[in-house]
Design a protein around this motif. Sequence first.
Motif, short mmCIF file in Angstrom:
data_model
loop_
_atom_site.label_atom_id
_atom_site.label_comp_id
_atom_site.label_asym_id
_atom_site.label_seq_id
_atom_site.Cartn_x
_atom_site.Cartn_y
_atom_site.Cartn_z
N ALA A 466 -0.24 -4.26 0.33
CA ALA A 466 0.46 -5.19 -0.57
C ALA A 466 -0.07 -5.01 -1.99
O ALA A 466 -1.19 -4.55 -2.20
CB ALA A 466 0.26 -6.63 -0.10
N GLU A 468 -1.18 -6.98 -5.27
CA GLU A 468 -1.66 -8.32 -5.61
C GLU A 468 -2.43 -8.28 -6.93
O GLU A 468 -3.44 -7.56 -7.03
CB GLU A 468 -2.59 -8.86 -4.50
CG GLU A 468 -1.92 -9.01 -3.15
CD GLU A 468 -2.90 -9.47 -2.06
OE1 GLU A 468 -4.08 -9.68 -2.42
OE2 GLU A 468 -2.49 -9.59 -0.90
N GLY A 469 -1.96 -9.01 -7.93
CA GLY A 469 -2.68 -9.14 -9.19
C GLY A 469 -2.98 -7.83 -9.88
O GLY A 469 -4.08 -7.62 -10.40
N SER A 534 -11.07 -5.31 3.18
CA SER A 534 -10.07 -5.23 2.11
C SER A 534 -10.50 -4.17 1.11
O SER A 534 -11.64 -4.20 0.61
CB SER A 534 -9.89 -6.57 1.41
OG SER A 534 -9.41 -7.55 2.32
N GLN A 542 3.83 0.33 -9.56
CA GLN A 542 4.29 -0.34 -8.35
C GLN A 542 5.76 0.01 -8.10
O GLN A 542 6.59 -0.06 -9.00
CB GLN A 542 4.16 -1.86 -8.48
CG GLN A 542 4.51 -2.60 -7.19
CD GLN A 542 4.24 -4.09 -7.32
OE1 GLN A 542 3.68 -4.54 -8.29
NE2 GLN A 542 4.64 -4.83 -6.32
#
Length: 543
Positions: A466, A468-469, A534, A542
């Motif tokens: 994913a 994220e940020g 993680s 992206q």
Amino acid sequence: MCRIFSFCGGIKDRELRYRIVNRAWEELTGQSRKAILGRIDDEIFPEEVARRFREYDLAVLNGDRLLVREETRDGEQGPRHFITLKFPTYDADGQVNGVCGMSTDISERILAERELRRAKEAAEASERDKAASEERLNLVLDGAQDAFWDWDLVHDQVDFSSHWAAMLGYRREELEPYGDSWERLVHPEDMPEVMEKIQAHLEGRSPFIEVEYRVRTKSGDWKWILDRGKIVVRDADGKPLRAAGTHADITRRKMIEEELQTKSALLKQEINQRIMAQAELNEKQEELEMLNRSLCDQVEKSVADLRRKDQVLISQGRQAAMGEMIGNIAHQWRQPLNALAMLITNLQFAWRDGDLSDDYLEESAAVAHRLIQKMSTTINDFRDFFSPDKTMTTFSALQQIRQAVALVETAFKANEVVIAAEAEGDCLLKGFPNEYSQVLLNLLGNAKDAILHTRKGSGQVLIILAAEGGQGVVRVRDNGGGVPDGIMDKIFDPYFSTKSMGTGIGLYMSKTIIERNMNGTISVRNVNDGCEFSVALPLAEQL
């Protein structure tokens, strides 16, 4: 203008440029301190004044001595007269590096002395007007606060004026009118110089008497006197018969000069102390710079040692991973090798039974080629995986996940461990793709080992991708029982392992690759019935 009992002060360097001046010096020149500093006297004063200042300054610099001079300078209300004290300044090595000057206004006393001289000259011009001249002289003396004396050298009798007596705290009648009464009042230390100056004038070796000395007052204190006089009457043979002169109380001026000398000494001492302090500060600064250079060298050496050790650990981790990968290859080759064996056996039976046709042979050969190609692809993947990346590139996180899964999938199935990947979309990352895959393979291998160690039934490993940020985050989650809380903060340490045959460098290598080499982060936490690693790297783009 410098006020009475105050002083103008300034400091010049060896090029005679002003470096420090006080407020009185600004008033004297009529210029601001900012306009004076860095300039020489030729840029501030008239040519003759500047020339005289330069002459005095050079005498101090070249002679390395104290210099006291009386000077005359033009002012807004006419000429002003000063007593100037000049002395050299020194650097940390004791070398002369400049000159300091201080001046005090004595214009009032000079004006009075001029009036005295005019009065005396008028008295000498005509004996007939003596009484009138003496009266005028007394008036001038009273105005100037100076005293008068008249010495009869033939009979050694001295006529002291009332003011002369009052200056010392006496009444006129209390003083005997003889030379020896004056001598008893002169300070013994000053008497030799006083007598030498008087004798020099009496013998014609000097044009007048001018000497400073101390005189005892009636109360026992000492006053400084400026005594000026000359012979006013001689006989036909030139023998001196009579002399006259004045006494001026210069005690206040002497106090000012002494204060100036004290202040100049203190100033000189303070300058020397500051020079020494600056030299000490420079020495400490050099020591600090040497220490910093030494520390930098030590830090660079330590960093280089750590990098070498990291490379050794990474190499060891790569070798350990290579051993595990060989096991994975063995699992992947077992099925095609079995299929090849069966294919060869079937060809033998067909030949023996006479059923080996051209079509059957072509079909069997095609199947064999597909099996061999699959095994070759596994070798190529293995080779590409362990080829070190030389430069950072943009790579697909999803593609690296799929390659890693493909390399371990057979081994996972053989151990009844289900592996799956979830991704809403791909993430492009900036880094070293093969090293990134090594980290994923290490995490997948640890997950499989944890499941086999703690579970009797089937295990599960889930890979989640994913964005994220601003980072691409890959999570590897298993149901292998989790990490004990007591060792959670140690699992990334080198040579720390919970496996009986573990090297303890896999997770350390992974942390080094992600955080040092690719500016990312790697972390771990316990989840339901397992743990989750993680791995986060900055996004290049992206999708």
